[in-house]
Write a protein that holds these residues in place. Structure first.
Motif, PDB file in Angstrom:
ATOM      1  N   VAL A   1      29.611  41.125  36.318  1.00  0.00           N
ATOM      2  CA  VAL A   1      30.994  40.803  36.664  1.00  0.00           C
ATOM      3  C   VAL A   1      31.944  41.315  35.586  1.00  0.00           C
ATOM      4  CG1 VAL A   1      32.625  38.866  36.864  1.00  0.00           C
ATOM      5  CG2 VAL A   1      30.500  38.859  38.179  1.00  0.00           C
ATOM      6  N   ARG A   2      31.603  41.077  34.333  1.00  0.00           N
ATOM      7  CA  ARG A   2      32.474  41.550  33.249  1.00  0.00           C
ATOM      8  C   ARG A   2      32.574  43.067  33.238  1.00  0.00           C
ATOM      9  NH1 ARG A   2      30.264  36.818  30.768  1.00  0.00           N
ATOM     10  NH2 ARG A   2      28.403  37.950  30.096  1.00  0.00           N
ATOM     11  N   ARG A   3      31.458  43.755  33.463  1.00  0.00           N
ATOM     12  CA  ARG A   3      31.485  45.224  33.466  1.00  0.00           C
ATOM     13  C   ARG A   3      32.350  45.754  34.617  1.00  0.00           C
ATOM     14  NH1 ARG A   3      27.705  48.011  30.043  1.00  0.00           N
ATOM     15  NH2 ARG A   3      26.843  46.411  28.639  1.00  0.00           N
ATOM     16  N   LEU A   4      32.224  45.143  35.782  1.00  0.00           N
ATOM     17  CA  LEU A   4      33.011  45.591  36.918  1.00  0.00           C
ATOM     18  C   LEU A   4      34.493  45.317  36.723  1.00  0.00           C
ATOM     19  CD1 LEU A   4      30.613  44.464  39.779  1.00  0.00           C
ATOM     20  CD2 LEU A   4      31.231  46.823  39.223  1.00  0.00           C
ATOM     21  N   ILE A   5      34.821  44.173  36.152  1.00  0.00           N
ATOM     22  CA  ILE A   5      36.226  43.876  35.855  1.00  0.00           C
ATOM     23  C   ILE A   5      36.786  44.916  34.891  1.00  0.00           C
ATOM     24  CG2 ILE A   5      37.760  42.250  34.683  1.00  0.00           C
ATOM     25  CD1 ILE A   5      35.988  39.993  35.815  1.00  0.00           C
ATOM     26  N   ALA A   6      36.028  45.215  33.837  1.00  0.00           N
ATOM     27  CA  ALA A   6      36.478  46.198  32.847  1.00  0.00           C
ATOM     28  C   ALA A   6      36.663  47.581  33.462  1.00  0.00           C
ATOM     29  CB  ALA A   6      35.481  46.262  31.692  1.00  0.00           C
ATOM     30  N   ALA A   7      35.878  47.871  34.501  1.00  0.00           N
ATOM     31  CA  ALA A   7      35.968  49.181  35.156  1.00  0.00           C
ATOM     32  C   ALA A   7      37.095  49.238  36.183  1.00  0.00           C
ATOM     33  CB  ALA A   7      34.641  49.514  35.831  1.00  0.00           C
ATOM     34  N   GLY A   8      37.752  48.092  36.428  1.00  0.00           N
ATOM     35  CA  GLY A   8      38.884  48.099  37.346  1.00  0.00           C
ATOM     36  C   GLY A   8      38.587  47.639  38.753  1.00  0.00           C
ATOM     37  N   ALA A   9      37.488  46.929  38.944  1.00  0.00           N
ATOM     38  CA  ALA A   9      37.186  46.410  40.276  1.00  0.00           C
ATOM     39  C   ALA A   9      38.289  45.448  40.729  1.00  0.00           C
ATOM     40  CB  ALA A   9      35.840  45.679  40.266  1.00  0.00           C
ATOM     41  N   PRO A  10      38.646  45.460  42.007  1.00  0.00           N
ATOM     42  CA  PRO A  10      39.714  44.577  42.488  1.00  0.00           C
ATOM     43  C   PRO A  10      39.308  43.109  42.391  1.00  0.00           C
ATOM     44  CG  PRO A  10      38.609  45.647  44.332  1.00  0.00           C
ATOM     45  CD  PRO A  10      38.076  46.293  43.083  1.00  0.00           C
ATOM     46  N   LEU A  11      40.141  42.317  41.724  1.00  0.00           N
ATOM     47  CA  LEU A  11      39.814  40.917  41.482  1.00  0.00           C
ATOM     48  C   LEU A  11      39.951  40.056  42.728  1.00  0.00           C
ATOM     49  CD1 LEU A  11      41.646  40.343  38.079  1.00  0.00           C
ATOM     50  CD2 LEU A  11      39.183  40.578  38.431  1.00  0.00           C
ATOM     51  N   ASP A  12      40.886  40.402  43.599  1.00  0.00           N
ATOM     52  CA  ASP A  12      41.266  39.492  44.675  1.00  0.00           C
ATOM     53  C   ASP A  12      40.952  40.021  46.066  1.00  0.00           C
ATOM     54  OD1 ASP A  12      42.320  37.577  42.848  1.00  0.00           O
ATOM     55  OD2 ASP A  12      44.113  38.812  42.638  1.00  0.00           O
ATOM     56  N   HIS A  13      40.005  40.943  46.154  1.00  0.00           N
ATOM     57  CA  HIS A  13      39.579  41.417  47.470  1.00  0.00           C
ATOM     58  C   HIS A  13      39.062  40.230  48.284  1.00  0.00           C
ATOM     59  CE1 HIS A  13      37.851  44.372  50.324  1.00  0.00           C
ATOM     60  NE2 HIS A  13      36.933  43.429  50.501  1.00  0.00           N
ATOM     61  N   VAL A  14      39.466  40.157  49.544  1.00  0.00           N
ATOM     62  CA  VAL A  14      39.033  39.091  50.447  1.00  0.00           C
ATOM     63  C   VAL A  14      38.085  39.692  51.483  1.00  0.00           C
ATOM     64  CG1 VAL A  14      39.772  37.327  52.096  1.00  0.00           C
ATOM     65  CG2 VAL A  14      41.227  37.876  50.129  1.00  0.00           C
ATOM     66  N   ASN A  15      36.869  39.178  51.550  1.00  0.00           N
ATOM     67  CA  ASN A  15      35.902  39.734  52.497  1.00  0.00           C
ATOM     68  C   ASN A  15      36.097  39.122  53.888  1.00  0.00           C
ATOM     69  OD1 ASN A  15      34.624  37.205  52.448  1.00  0.00           O
ATOM     70  ND2 ASN A  15      32.958  37.895  51.122  1.00  0.00           N
ATOM     71  N   ASN A  16      35.241  39.499  54.835  1.00  0.00           N
ATOM     72  CA  ASN A  16      35.462  39.024  56.202  1.00  0.00           C
ATOM     73  C   ASN A  16      34.985  37.590  56.419  1.00  0.00           C
ATOM     74  OD1 ASN A  16      32.654  39.328  56.501  1.00  0.00           O
ATOM     75  ND2 ASN A  16      32.834  41.257  57.624  1.00  0.00           N
ATOM     76  N   LEU A  17      34.464  36.952  55.371  1.00  0.00           N
ATOM     77  CA  LEU A  17      34.218  35.516  55.392  1.00  0.00           C
ATOM     78  C   LEU A  17      35.437  34.747  54.867  1.00  0.00           C
ATOM     79  CD1 LEU A  17      30.592  35.522  53.932  1.00  0.00           C
ATOM     80  CD2 LEU A  17      31.281  35.496  56.333  1.00  0.00           C
ATOM     81  N   HIS A  18      36.434  35.502  54.460  1.00  0.00           N
ATOM     82  CA  HIS A  18      37.674  34.998  53.860  1.00  0.00           C
ATOM     83  C   HIS A  18      37.417  34.405  52.471  1.00  0.00           C
ATOM     84  CE1 HIS A  18      41.881  34.873  55.033  1.00  0.00           C
ATOM     85  NE2 HIS A  18      42.021  33.825  54.250  1.00  0.00           N
ATOM     86  N   TRP A  19      36.504  35.029  51.742  1.00  0.00           N
ATOM     87  CA  TRP A  19      36.170  34.593  50.389  1.00  0.00           C
ATOM     88  C   TRP A  19      36.456  35.710  49.392  1.00  0.00           C
ATOM     89  CZ3 TRP A  19      30.658  32.465  51.840  1.00  0.00           C
ATOM     90  CH2 TRP A  19      30.805  31.210  52.450  1.00  0.00           C
ATOM     91  N   THR A  20      36.968  35.328  48.238  1.00  0.00           N
ATOM     92  CA  THR A  20      37.137  36.238  47.103  1.00  0.00           C
ATOM     93  C   THR A  20      35.933  36.098  46.174  1.00  0.00           C
ATOM     94  OG1 THR A  20      38.254  34.556  45.786  1.00  0.00           O
ATOM     95  CG2 THR A  20      39.639  35.937  47.215  1.00  0.00           C
ATOM     96  N   ALA A  21      35.907  36.922  45.127  1.00  0.00           N
ATOM     97  CA  ALA A  21      34.851  36.774  44.120  1.00  0.00           C
ATOM     98  C   ALA A  21      34.905  35.386  43.484  1.00  0.00           C
ATOM     99  CB  ALA A  21      34.985  37.862  43.057  1.00  0.00           C
ATOM    100  N   LEU A  22      36.116  34.901  43.211  1.00  0.00           N
ATOM    101  CA  LEU A  22      36.263  33.584  42.592  1.00  0.00           C
ATOM    102  C   LEU A  22      35.730  32.489  43.504  1.00  0.00           C
ATOM    103  CD1 LEU A  22      37.354  31.967  40.178  1.00  0.00           C
ATOM    104  CD2 LEU A  22      39.584  31.919  41.321  1.00  0.00           C
ATOM    105  N   ILE A  23      36.058  32.563  44.781  1.00  0.00           N
ATOM    106  CA  ILE A  23      35.561  31.560  45.722  1.00  0.00           C
ATOM    107  C   ILE A  23      34.047  31.635  45.840  1.00  0.00           C
ATOM    108  CG2 ILE A  23      35.520  30.938  48.171  1.00  0.00           C
ATOM    109  CD1 ILE A  23      38.516  31.536  48.269  1.00  0.00           C
ATOM    110  N   GLU A  24      33.493  32.843  45.917  1.00  0.00           N
ATOM    111  CA  GLU A  24      32.035  32.959  46.051  1.00  0.00           C
ATOM    112  C   GLU A  24      31.299  32.429  44.826  1.00  0.00           C
ATOM    113  OE1 GLU A  24      29.917  35.971  47.829  1.00  0.00           O
ATOM    114  OE2 GLU A  24      31.255  36.148  49.558  1.00  0.00           O
TER     115      GLU A  24
END
Length: 228
Positions: free
Chosen positions: A148-171
């Motif tokens: 997670v830290r590596r992906l954040i540092a690489a610029g992964a979108p923090l607040d993408h909402v999937n089709n379950l209506h969940w973000t990374a934070l919610i999951e």
């Protein structure tokens, strides 16, 4: 156990149980592979380079749409990944279940392979999987905090909402166990600026979800960050 947690969380949200995804090559498939797939799976660099020099198709697919690069990623054959990438193999292609190499490495908690892929220019934030998620969401779900830290540092979108209506934070909350790795995952997302108010399909915020599950350290972190 993680599959049970996922099934229960989906049932609680009124959603269907998941179907298996991100399938690694089986022992039988590995035995039957020929050409680039075989060399990539085995990390056989001389054979890999000979096949490439002979014009082998870098984007050839097996029965589940996995390219040699996907297979090398599953097998953690980082030298083979480097050879394929140098020869022009596409780093961001999706296999039949819509996983890319970055998400394969993220789900496997394979930090060295993830770091290599990102260093070679693989995208950290593609929409992947039948859930229209991202590698970051998948890693947060599993509590793979360093990924997670590596992906954040690489610029992964923090607040993408999937089709379950969940973000990374919610999951990290609803599919996590509330333990140390999921706590560190949540801290990384909060500290990076993830939206604390994005709610699930039922209107439950991350704080409300953490309170409902009795995840005290997560509740404390969210409240300290201003979550409601």
């Amino acid at each position: 156990m993680k599959a049970v947690v996922l099934a229960l969380a989906l049932a609680a949200a009124g959603l269907a149980a998941p179907v298996p995804a991100q399938v690694a090559p089986t022992a039988a498939e590995l035995q039957a592979y020929q050409g680039l797939h075989r060399a990539a799976a085995r990390g056989d660099l001389p054979q890999l380079m000979a096949l490439i020099a002979g014009g082998a198709d870098l984007e050839s697919r097996d029965r589940l749409g996995r390219t040699p690069l996907h297979v090398a990623t599953h097998a953690r054959q980082r030298d083979a990944i480097g050879v394929l990438a140098a020869a022009g193999a596409k780093l961001d292609v999706l296999e039949n279940d819509r996983y890319d190499a970055v998400t394969i490495a993220a789900v496997a908690d394979d930090v060295p392979t993830l770091a290599l892929l990102l260093s070679l220019g693989a995208k950290p934030g593609q929409t992947t999987s039948r859930y229209d998620g991202t590698a970051l969401i998948a890693a947060a779900h599993l509590g793979h905090d360093e990924v997670v830290r590596r992906l954040i540092a690489a610029g992964a979108p923090l607040d993408h909402v999937n089709n379950l209506h969940w973000t990374a934070l919610i999951e990290a909350i609803v599919l996590g166990d509330g333990g140390p790795r999921h706590q560190r995952t949540l801290v990384a997302l909060v500290d990076a600026g993830a939206n604390l108010q994005l709610a699930d399909r039922q209107g439950q915020t991350p704080l409300q979800l953490a309170v409902a599950r009795g995840y005290g350290p997560m509740v404390e972190k969210l409240r300290a960050a201003g979550a409601r």
